[in-house]
Design an enzyme around this catalytic site. Structure first.
Site, PDB file in Angstrom:
ATOM      1  CB  CYS A  13      39.780  63.140  97.654  1.00  0.00           C
ATOM      2  SG  CYS A  13      38.225  63.385  98.292  1.00  0.00           S
ATOM      3  CG  ASP A  30      43.201  70.470 103.202  1.00  0.00           C
ATOM      4  OD1 ASP A  30      44.444  69.997 102.609  1.00  0.00           O
ATOM      5  OD2 ASP A  30      42.227  70.753 102.588  1.00  0.00           O
TER       6      ASP A  30
END
Ligand SMILES: O=C(O)c1ccccc1N[C@@H]1O[C@H](COP(=O)(O)O)[C@@H](O)[C@H]1O
Length: 220
Positions: A6, A128
């Protein structure tokens, strides 16, 4: 185990990453991020990404129509919702045929039943680390907490994953662990990834997951 890299932005860095054959490449469409790609990914970079690598747009509480516009303009294939988007928001995207990754920020007191309203309204969860930043904290959460997740939706593991984590990730046993998402742990500066470190990481993960070994040249 699927691999998502990412926070990409630079065309040459994307070209090098594509050669490693990750499953997903993420682009941050959140203007205050250090990895903000802008409203438009460089068109020459978009054209470098082959169809077997899916392009994920990361959005934070983006107005719905604006997200749709950026999704289409950038030829994205999935969206990652990294803010406080409600299940209805995610469901609207799904109704339009857009696959959705819904993010949850996990702190020590995280209640995994909070994921339940999103079941069926998104394709994947992403766990996360909870922090001052909404994403890109560079910090891990306590992965033992994942034992409390008993839902059906497959998830990506994220937050502070770095080059030395490949072995331990390969040995994680959770039945819904679908993929790993890496970001700042592989950067030499924001939005610029260390390709050699990623190469070793991806090779270790794939060696330990027989059946998923793959390189870009396999598709040429
Ligand atoms: O990376 C960012 O700047 C960011 C900003 C806003 C939302 C999400 C962001 N990144 C996402 O954060 C996680 C974990 O990153 P890290 O490994 O801790 O650096 C990852 O899913 C990114 O997509």
């Amino acid at each position: 185990m699927k691999i998502k890299v990412c926070g990409m932005r630079e065309t040459e860095n994307i070209r090098q990453l594509v050669e490693l054959g990750p499953d997903y490449i993420g682009f941050i469409f959140y203007p205050t991020s250090k990895r903000y790609v802008g409203e438009q990914i460089a068109p020459e970079a978009v054209d470098l990404v082959p169809t077997f690598i899916q392009k994920v747009g990361v959005f934070v509480d983006e107005p719905f129509e604006s997200l749709l516009e950026q999704f289409r303009n950038n030829k994205l294939e999935l969206v990652q919702l990294h803010g406080n988007e409600l299940p209805e928001y995610s469901a609207r995207l799904k109704q339009l045929g857009i696959p959705v990754i819904k993010v949850f920020s996990v702190g020590n007191d995280f209640d995994f039943t909070k994921t339940a309203p999103y079941t069926g309204n998104c394709d994947f969860f992403l766990f996360d680390t909870k922090g001052e930043l909404l994403g890109g904290t560079g910090r891990k959460f306590n992965w033992e907490l994942l034992d409390a997740y008993t839902g059906e939706t497959p998830f990506f593991l994220s937050g502070g994953i770095g080059p030395t984590d490949a072995e331990i990730i390969s040995n994680l046993q959770h039945p819904r662990l679908y993929g790993v998402d890496v970001n700042s742990g592989f950067e030499t500066e924001p939005a610029l990834k260390n390709i050699e470190a990623l190469k070793r990481f991806i090779a270790t993960i794939r060696q330990n997951n027989t059946g998923t070994k793959r390189s870009y040249s396999d598709y040429l």
